[in-house]
Scaffold this motif. Structure first.
Motif, mmCIF file in Angstrom:
data_model
loop_
_atom_site.group_PDB
_atom_site.id
_atom_site.type_symbol
_atom_site.label_atom_id
_atom_site.label_comp_id
_atom_site.label_asym_id
_atom_site.label_seq_id
_atom_site.Cartn_x
_atom_site.Cartn_y
_atom_site.Cartn_z
ATOM 1 N N UNK A 30 0.837 -1.193 0.000
ATOM 2 C CA UNK A 30 0.000 0.000 0.000
ATOM 3 C C UNK A 30 0.879 1.252 0.000
ATOM 4 N N UNK A 31 0.395 2.289 -0.683
ATOM 5 C CA UNK A 31 1.104 3.569 -0.769
ATOM 6 C C UNK A 31 2.522 3.400 -1.320
ATOM 7 N N UNK A 32 2.618 2.581 -2.345
ATOM 8 C CA UNK A 32 3.892 2.375 -3.058
ATOM 9 C C UNK A 32 4.409 3.721 -3.583
ATOM 10 N N UNK A 33 5.733 3.897 -3.534
ATOM 11 C CA UNK A 33 6.298 5.158 -4.020
ATOM 12 C C UNK A 33 7.686 4.952 -4.589
ATOM 13 N N UNK A 34 8.117 5.938 -5.365
ATOM 14 C CA UNK A 34 9.494 6.033 -5.841
ATOM 15 C C UNK A 34 9.980 7.443 -5.518
ATOM 16 N N UNK A 35 11.238 7.578 -5.217
ATOM 17 C CA UNK A 35 11.796 8.906 -4.980
ATOM 18 C C UNK A 35 12.255 9.522 -6.309
ATOM 19 N N UNK A 36 11.952 10.787 -6.499
ATOM 20 C CA UNK A 36 12.400 11.491 -7.697
ATOM 21 C C UNK A 36 13.922 11.433 -7.799
ATOM 22 N N UNK A 37 14.590 11.579 -6.676
ATOM 23 C CA UNK A 37 16.057 11.530 -6.668
ATOM 24 C C UNK A 37 16.576 10.173 -7.118
ATOM 25 N N UNK A 38 15.815 9.093 -6.863
ATOM 26 C CA UNK A 38 16.229 7.760 -7.303
ATOM 27 C C UNK A 38 16.182 7.655 -8.825
ATOM 28 N N UNK A 39 15.174 8.252 -9.433
ATOM 29 C CA UNK A 39 15.073 8.245 -10.891
ATOM 30 C C UNK A 39 16.221 9.040 -11.501
ATOM 31 N N UNK A 40 16.474 10.210 -10.949
ATOM 32 C CA UNK A 40 17.554 11.057 -11.465
ATOM 33 C C UNK A 40 18.911 10.367 -11.332
ATOM 34 N N UNK A 41 19.144 9.739 -10.177
ATOM 35 C CA UNK A 41 20.405 9.034 -9.966
ATOM 36 C C UNK A 41 20.525 7.839 -10.909
ATOM 37 N N UNK A 42 19.426 7.098 -11.091
ATOM 38 C CA UNK A 42 19.460 5.902 -11.922
ATOM 39 C C UNK A 42 19.792 6.240 -13.372
ATOM 40 N N UNK A 43 19.188 7.287 -13.899
ATOM 41 C CA UNK A 43 19.464 7.668 -15.281
ATOM 42 C C UNK A 43 20.943 8.005 -15.457
ATOM 43 N N UNK A 44 21.482 8.743 -14.521
ATOM 44 C CA UNK A 44 22.901 9.092 -14.578
ATOM 45 C C UNK A 44 23.783 7.851 -14.482
ATOM 46 N N UNK A 45 23.439 6.944 -13.562
ATOM 47 C CA UNK A 45 24.240 5.736 -13.372
ATOM 48 C C UNK A 45 24.167 4.808 -14.578
#
Length: 354
Positions: free
Chosen positions: A329-344
Protein backbone atom coordinates in the motif's frame (compact mmCIF):
# COMPACT_ATOMS: atom_id res chain seq x y z
CA UNK A 1 8.61 21.24 -13.85
CA UNK A 2 11.15 21.79 -16.63
CA UNK A 3 10.34 18.91 -18.95
CA UNK A 4 13.27 19.63 -21.25
CA UNK A 5 15.60 17.41 -19.20
CA UNK A 6 15.57 13.64 -19.78
CA UNK A 7 14.88 12.84 -16.12
CA UNK A 8 11.95 15.30 -16.02
CA UNK A 9 10.52 13.81 -19.22
CA UNK A 10 10.85 10.35 -17.69
CA UNK A 11 9.00 11.49 -14.55
CA UNK A 12 6.26 13.12 -16.66
CA UNK A 13 5.77 9.83 -18.52
CA UNK A 14 5.73 7.87 -15.26
CA UNK A 15 2.94 10.10 -13.94
CA UNK A 16 0.90 9.36 -17.07
CA UNK A 17 1.41 5.63 -16.63
CA UNK A 18 0.50 5.67 -12.94
CA UNK A 19 -2.81 7.29 -13.83
CA UNK A 20 -3.52 4.66 -16.50
CA UNK A 21 -4.54 1.30 -14.93
CA UNK A 22 -2.24 -1.40 -16.31
CA UNK A 23 -2.93 -4.54 -14.31
CA UNK A 24 -1.44 -7.66 -15.90
CA UNK A 25 -3.35 -8.70 -19.05
CA UNK A 26 -5.07 -5.30 -19.04
CA UNK A 27 -2.17 -3.14 -20.25
CA UNK A 28 -3.59 -2.10 -23.65
CA UNK A 29 -4.28 1.56 -22.82
CA UNK A 30 -0.96 2.01 -21.05
CA UNK A 31 0.88 0.31 -23.92
CA UNK A 32 -0.78 2.73 -26.33
CA UNK A 33 0.30 5.73 -24.24
CA UNK A 34 3.86 4.40 -24.09
CA UNK A 35 3.82 3.65 -27.83
CA UNK A 36 2.74 7.21 -28.58
CA UNK A 37 5.37 8.69 -26.27
CA UNK A 38 8.16 6.59 -27.78
CA UNK A 39 7.06 7.45 -31.31
CA UNK A 40 6.02 11.11 -31.03
CA UNK A 41 8.13 12.44 -28.16
CA UNK A 42 11.22 10.21 -28.36
CA UNK A 43 11.07 9.90 -32.19
CA UNK A 44 11.74 6.16 -32.09
CA UNK A 45 10.83 3.52 -34.65
CA UNK A 46 8.61 1.48 -32.33
CA UNK A 47 7.56 -2.10 -32.96
CA UNK A 48 4.64 -3.74 -31.22
CA UNK A 49 3.37 -7.25 -30.62
CA UNK A 50 0.33 -7.39 -28.39
CA UNK A 51 1.17 -5.05 -25.53
CA UNK A 52 4.93 -5.52 -25.86
CA UNK A 53 6.87 -2.60 -27.38
CA UNK A 54 10.47 -2.43 -28.52
CA UNK A 55 12.90 -0.23 -30.40
CA UNK A 56 16.34 -0.87 -31.90
CA UNK A 57 19.01 1.81 -31.75
CA UNK A 58 20.55 3.10 -35.01
CA UNK A 59 23.88 1.75 -36.31
CA UNK A 60 22.83 -1.89 -35.79
CA UNK A 61 25.53 -4.29 -36.99
CA UNK A 62 25.65 -8.07 -36.98
CA UNK A 63 29.36 -7.73 -36.18
CA UNK A 64 28.63 -6.29 -32.72
CA UNK A 65 27.12 -7.95 -29.61
CA UNK A 66 23.62 -6.87 -28.65
CA UNK A 67 22.48 -5.56 -25.26
CA UNK A 68 18.81 -5.65 -24.29
CA UNK A 69 17.32 -3.14 -21.84
CA UNK A 70 14.04 -4.51 -20.48
CA UNK A 71 11.39 -3.44 -17.99
CA UNK A 72 7.71 -4.29 -17.67
CA UNK A 73 4.59 -2.21 -18.21
CA UNK A 74 2.11 -4.07 -16.01
CA UNK A 75 1.34 -3.94 -12.30
CA UNK A 76 -0.35 -6.15 -9.74
CA UNK A 77 -3.81 -5.22 -8.46
CA UNK A 78 -3.73 -2.67 -5.63
CA UNK A 79 -3.67 -4.28 -2.20
CA UNK A 80 -5.99 -3.18 0.58
CA UNK A 81 -4.68 -0.51 2.89
CA UNK A 82 -3.97 2.27 0.42
CA UNK A 83 -4.53 5.65 2.05
CA UNK A 84 -3.70 7.50 -1.17
CA UNK A 85 -5.39 6.97 -4.54
CA UNK A 86 -3.34 4.21 -6.23
CA UNK A 87 -4.38 5.50 -9.67
CA UNK A 88 -3.22 9.07 -9.02
CA UNK A 89 0.38 10.28 -9.26
CA UNK A 90 0.83 12.11 -5.96
CA UNK A 91 4.05 14.04 -5.39
CA UNK A 92 4.95 14.83 -1.79
CA UNK A 93 8.43 16.21 -1.39
CA UNK A 94 10.83 13.77 -3.03
CA UNK A 95 8.29 10.91 -3.08
CA UNK A 96 6.03 10.09 -6.03
CA UNK A 97 3.19 7.82 -4.90
CA UNK A 98 1.06 5.59 -7.11
CA UNK A 99 0.53 1.98 -8.13
CA UNK A 100 3.48 0.74 -10.15
CA UNK A 101 5.63 3.77 -9.37
CA UNK A 102 8.34 1.59 -7.81
CA UNK A 103 7.51 -1.70 -9.55
CA UNK A 104 8.16 -1.23 -12.33
CA UNK A 105 7.37 2.22 -13.68
CA UNK A 106 10.55 3.94 -12.50
CA UNK A 107 12.80 1.36 -14.17
CA UNK A 108 10.67 1.44 -17.33
CA UNK A 109 10.91 5.18 -17.92
CA UNK A 110 14.52 5.45 -16.74
CA UNK A 111 15.74 2.67 -19.03
CA UNK A 112 13.82 4.23 -21.92
CA UNK A 113 15.60 7.55 -21.47
CA UNK A 114 18.95 5.83 -20.90
CA UNK A 115 18.36 4.02 -24.20
CA UNK A 116 17.71 7.35 -25.95
CA UNK A 117 20.84 8.94 -24.53
CA UNK A 118 23.07 5.95 -25.28
CA UNK A 119 21.64 5.72 -28.80
CA UNK A 120 22.76 9.26 -29.54
CA UNK A 121 26.15 7.98 -30.62
CA UNK A 122 27.66 4.74 -31.84
CA UNK A 123 28.33 2.22 -29.08
CA UNK A 124 30.55 -0.87 -29.22
CA UNK A 125 27.33 -2.90 -29.01
CA UNK A 126 23.84 -2.93 -30.50
CA UNK A 127 21.12 -1.68 -28.20
CA UNK A 128 17.49 -2.81 -27.92
CA UNK A 129 14.83 -1.44 -25.55
CA UNK A 130 11.87 -3.68 -24.69
CA UNK A 131 8.82 -2.79 -22.60
CA UNK A 132 7.13 -6.11 -21.85
CA UNK A 133 3.65 -7.06 -20.71
CA UNK A 134 2.24 -9.63 -18.27
CA UNK A 135 5.44 -9.85 -16.22
CA UNK A 136 3.63 -9.98 -12.89
CA UNK A 137 1.81 -13.18 -13.95
CA UNK A 138 4.57 -14.65 -16.16
CA UNK A 139 1.96 -14.58 -18.92
CA UNK A 140 2.29 -16.24 -22.29
CA UNK A 141 1.57 -12.92 -24.03
CA UNK A 142 4.46 -11.18 -22.31
CA UNK A 143 8.15 -11.31 -23.12
CA UNK A 144 7.96 -14.97 -24.11
CA UNK A 145 5.77 -14.04 -27.09
CA UNK A 146 8.36 -11.67 -28.60
CA UNK A 147 11.64 -13.53 -28.04
CA UNK A 148 11.62 -14.85 -31.60
CA UNK A 149 10.89 -11.36 -32.99
CA UNK A 150 13.91 -9.69 -31.41
CA UNK A 151 17.37 -9.66 -32.95
CA UNK A 152 19.95 -12.01 -31.46
CA UNK A 153 20.58 -10.90 -27.87
CA UNK A 154 23.89 -11.52 -26.10
CA UNK A 155 23.11 -10.11 -22.67
CA UNK A 156 20.27 -8.25 -20.94
CA UNK A 157 19.73 -5.72 -18.18
CA UNK A 158 16.33 -6.06 -16.53
CA UNK A 159 15.08 -2.98 -14.74
CA UNK A 160 13.58 -3.89 -11.39
CA UNK A 161 13.77 -2.07 -8.03
CA UNK A 162 17.14 -3.15 -6.62
CA UNK A 163 18.36 0.16 -5.14
CA UNK A 164 20.60 0.32 -8.23
CA UNK A 165 22.62 -2.67 -7.05
CA UNK A 166 23.23 -5.49 -9.58
CA UNK A 167 21.37 -8.74 -8.91
CA UNK A 168 23.58 -11.16 -10.82
CA UNK A 169 21.56 -14.26 -9.97
CA UNK A 170 17.84 -14.80 -9.53
CA UNK A 171 15.97 -17.76 -8.12
CA UNK A 172 13.75 -19.80 -10.41
CA UNK A 173 10.39 -21.35 -9.61
CA UNK A 174 8.89 -24.77 -10.18
CA UNK A 175 5.60 -25.93 -8.67
CA UNK A 176 4.98 -29.67 -8.26
CA UNK A 177 1.74 -31.53 -7.61
CA UNK A 178 2.40 -34.88 -5.93
CA UNK A 179 -0.18 -37.64 -5.56
CA UNK A 180 0.30 -40.50 -3.10
CA UNK A 181 -1.82 -43.61 -3.63
CA UNK A 182 -3.23 -46.15 -1.16
CA UNK A 183 -6.32 -48.30 -0.74
CA UNK A 184 -9.59 -47.18 0.81
CA UNK A 185 -11.16 -48.98 3.76
CA UNK A 186 -13.21 -48.51 6.93
CA UNK A 187 -11.33 -46.65 9.64
CA UNK A 188 -12.79 -48.94 12.33
CA UNK A 189 -11.15 -52.06 10.93
CA UNK A 190 -7.58 -53.08 10.15
CA UNK A 191 -7.98 -52.65 6.43
CA UNK A 192 -6.97 -50.26 3.68
CA UNK A 193 -3.66 -48.56 2.99
CA UNK A 194 -3.66 -44.94 4.11
CA UNK A 195 -2.44 -42.63 1.33
CA UNK A 196 -1.81 -39.85 3.86
CA UNK A 197 0.94 -41.89 5.51
CA UNK A 198 2.63 -42.47 2.15
CA UNK A 199 2.39 -38.74 1.45
CA UNK A 200 3.90 -37.97 4.86
CA UNK A 201 6.98 -40.01 3.97
CA UNK A 202 7.38 -38.03 0.74
CA UNK A 203 6.74 -34.72 2.50
CA UNK A 204 9.45 -35.60 5.02
CA UNK A 205 11.88 -36.08 2.14
CA UNK A 206 11.01 -32.65 0.71
CA UNK A 207 11.45 -31.16 4.17
CA UNK A 208 14.86 -32.66 4.93
CA UNK A 209 16.69 -33.26 1.65
CA UNK A 210 19.68 -30.95 1.06
CA UNK A 211 20.70 -30.36 -2.54
CA UNK A 212 24.50 -30.57 -2.70
CA UNK A 213 25.17 -27.59 -4.98
CA UNK A 214 24.80 -24.29 -3.14
CA UNK A 215 24.97 -20.94 -4.93
CA UNK A 216 27.30 -18.24 -3.64
CA UNK A 217 24.59 -15.66 -4.32
CA UNK A 218 21.30 -17.56 -3.95
CA UNK A 219 22.13 -20.20 -1.38
CA UNK A 220 20.57 -23.69 -1.58
CA UNK A 221 17.53 -24.88 -3.50
CA UNK A 222 14.49 -24.35 -1.27
CA UNK A 223 11.57 -26.82 -1.27
CA UNK A 224 8.38 -26.11 0.68
CA UNK A 225 5.16 -28.13 0.93
CA UNK A 226 2.39 -25.53 0.80
CA UNK A 227 -0.94 -27.32 0.16
CA UNK A 228 -2.24 -30.75 1.30
CA UNK A 229 -5.57 -32.37 0.36
CA UNK A 230 -6.97 -35.78 1.27
CA UNK A 231 -9.95 -37.64 2.65
CA UNK A 232 -13.70 -37.52 2.21
CA UNK A 233 -14.97 -38.18 5.74
CA UNK A 234 -13.67 -39.20 9.15
CA UNK A 235 -14.36 -42.94 8.93
CA UNK A 236 -12.96 -43.62 5.45
CA UNK A 237 -9.28 -44.41 4.97
CA UNK A 238 -8.21 -42.18 2.04
CA UNK A 239 -6.85 -43.85 -1.07
CA UNK A 240 -5.26 -40.65 -2.42
CA UNK A 241 -3.45 -37.70 -0.91
CA UNK A 242 -2.26 -34.78 -3.00
CA UNK A 243 0.14 -32.06 -1.98
CA UNK A 244 1.83 -29.11 -3.66
CA UNK A 245 5.51 -28.23 -3.41
CA UNK A 246 6.94 -24.77 -4.09
CA UNK A 247 10.56 -25.10 -5.30
CA UNK A 248 12.88 -22.10 -5.59
CA UNK A 249 15.87 -23.14 -7.66
CA UNK A 250 19.37 -21.70 -7.82
CA UNK A 251 21.51 -21.33 -10.92
CA UNK A 252 23.31 -24.63 -10.19
CA UNK A 253 20.37 -26.70 -11.43
CA UNK A 254 17.83 -26.53 -14.22
CA UNK A 255 14.23 -27.22 -13.29
CA UNK A 256 14.36 -30.38 -15.40
CA UNK A 257 17.36 -31.64 -13.42
CA UNK A 258 15.56 -31.03 -10.14
CA UNK A 259 12.43 -32.76 -11.39
CA UNK A 260 14.26 -35.85 -12.60
CA UNK A 261 16.06 -36.27 -9.28
CA UNK A 262 12.86 -35.78 -7.27
CA UNK A 263 11.03 -38.43 -9.30
CA UNK A 264 13.65 -41.01 -8.26
CA UNK A 265 13.37 -40.14 -4.56
CA UNK A 266 9.65 -40.02 -3.76
CA UNK A 267 7.03 -42.74 -4.08
CA UNK A 268 4.16 -40.54 -5.20
CA UNK A 269 3.26 -39.51 -8.72
CA UNK A 270 4.97 -36.17 -9.46
CA UNK A 271 3.75 -33.64 -12.02
CA UNK A 272 5.38 -30.29 -12.72
CA UNK A 273 3.05 -27.46 -13.63
CA UNK A 274 5.78 -25.85 -15.74
CA UNK A 275 9.52 -25.87 -16.32
CA UNK A 276 9.52 -22.33 -17.82
CA UNK A 277 10.71 -20.26 -14.88
CA UNK A 278 14.32 -21.25 -14.42
CA UNK A 279 16.98 -19.58 -12.32
CA UNK A 280 19.02 -16.95 -14.18
CA UNK A 281 22.51 -15.59 -13.73
CA UNK A 282 25.47 -13.82 -15.27
CA UNK A 283 29.13 -14.56 -14.66
CA UNK A 284 30.59 -12.46 -11.83
CA UNK A 285 33.51 -11.51 -14.10
CA UNK A 286 31.32 -10.35 -17.01
CA UNK A 287 32.31 -6.80 -18.09
CA UNK A 288 28.84 -5.51 -17.12
CA UNK A 289 29.34 -6.76 -13.58
CA UNK A 290 32.98 -5.68 -13.41
CA UNK A 291 32.11 -2.11 -14.46
CA UNK A 292 29.26 -1.96 -11.93
CA UNK A 293 31.64 -3.05 -9.17
CA UNK A 294 34.15 -0.39 -10.26
CA UNK A 295 31.36 2.15 -9.78
CA UNK A 296 30.81 0.99 -6.20
CA UNK A 297 27.84 -1.26 -6.87
CA UNK A 298 27.55 -4.49 -4.83
CA UNK A 299 26.41 -7.71 -6.61
CA UNK A 300 23.82 -9.87 -4.85
CA UNK A 301 21.36 -12.69 -5.47
CA UNK A 302 17.64 -11.96 -5.79
CA UNK A 303 14.92 -14.28 -4.42
CA UNK A 304 12.16 -12.67 -6.51
CA UNK A 305 11.18 -13.60 -10.07
CA UNK A 306 11.29 -11.28 -13.07
CA UNK A 307 11.28 -11.61 -16.87
CA UNK A 308 14.85 -12.88 -16.47
CA UNK A 309 13.32 -16.30 -15.82
CA UNK A 310 12.16 -16.46 -19.45
CA UNK A 311 15.36 -15.16 -21.04
CA UNK A 312 17.64 -17.73 -22.71
CA UNK A 313 20.69 -15.44 -22.48
CA UNK A 314 22.78 -14.09 -19.55
CA UNK A 315 21.14 -11.25 -17.66
CA UNK A 316 21.29 -9.16 -14.54
CA UNK A 317 18.70 -7.08 -12.71
CA UNK A 318 19.30 -3.48 -11.67
CA UNK A 319 16.99 -0.52 -11.28
CA UNK A 320 15.82 2.39 -9.12
CA UNK A 321 13.61 1.87 -6.09
CA UNK A 322 13.42 -0.78 -3.41
CA UNK A 323 11.76 -4.18 -3.85
CA UNK A 324 10.44 -3.95 -0.27
CA UNK A 325 8.02 -1.27 -1.51
CA UNK A 326 6.68 -3.46 -4.32
CA UNK A 327 3.13 -4.79 -4.02
CA UNK A 328 2.51 -2.69 -0.90
CA UNK A 329 0.00 0.00 0.00
CA UNK A 330 1.10 3.57 -0.77
CA UNK A 331 3.89 2.37 -3.06
CA UNK A 332 6.30 5.16 -4.02
CA UNK A 333 9.49 6.03 -5.84
CA UNK A 334 11.80 8.91 -4.98
CA UNK A 335 12.40 11.49 -7.70
CA UNK A 336 16.06 11.53 -6.67
CA UNK A 337 16.23 7.76 -7.30
CA UNK A 338 15.07 8.24 -10.89
CA UNK A 339 17.55 11.06 -11.47
CA UNK A 340 20.41 9.03 -9.97
CA UNK A 341 19.46 5.90 -11.92
CA UNK A 342 19.46 7.67 -15.28
CA UNK A 343 22.90 9.09 -14.58
CA UNK A 344 24.24 5.74 -13.37
CA UNK A 345 22.84 3.77 -16.33
CA UNK A 346 24.53 6.10 -18.83
CA UNK A 347 27.82 6.20 -16.92
CA UNK A 348 27.77 2.41 -16.63
CA UNK A 349 26.97 1.57 -20.24
CA UNK A 350 28.42 4.37 -22.35
CA UNK A 351 31.32 2.92 -24.35
CA UNK A 352 31.33 -0.39 -22.46
CA UNK A 353 32.89 -3.31 -24.34
CA UNK A 354 31.82 -6.91 -23.70
Amino acid sequence: MNISTPSAQAIELLCQLIETPRISREETEAAQILFGHMKDVCKLDVRRHGNNLWAIAPHFSSQKPTLLLNAHIDTVKPVSGWKKDPWKATLEGDCLYGLGSNDDGASLVTLLYAFIELSGKQQPYNLVFLASAEEEVSGKNGIESVLSLLPHIDVAIVGEPTCMQPAIAEKGLMVLDVTAHGTSGHAAREEGDNAIYHAMDDMQWFRTYKWPLVSNFLGPVKMTVTIVNSGTQHNVIPDTCTFTVDIRSNECYTNHELYEKICTQVKGEVKARSFRLGSSHIAPDHPLVAKAVQMGRVPFGSPTLSDQALMPWPSLKMGPGDSRRSHTADEFIRISEIEEALQLYVEWLDGLKF
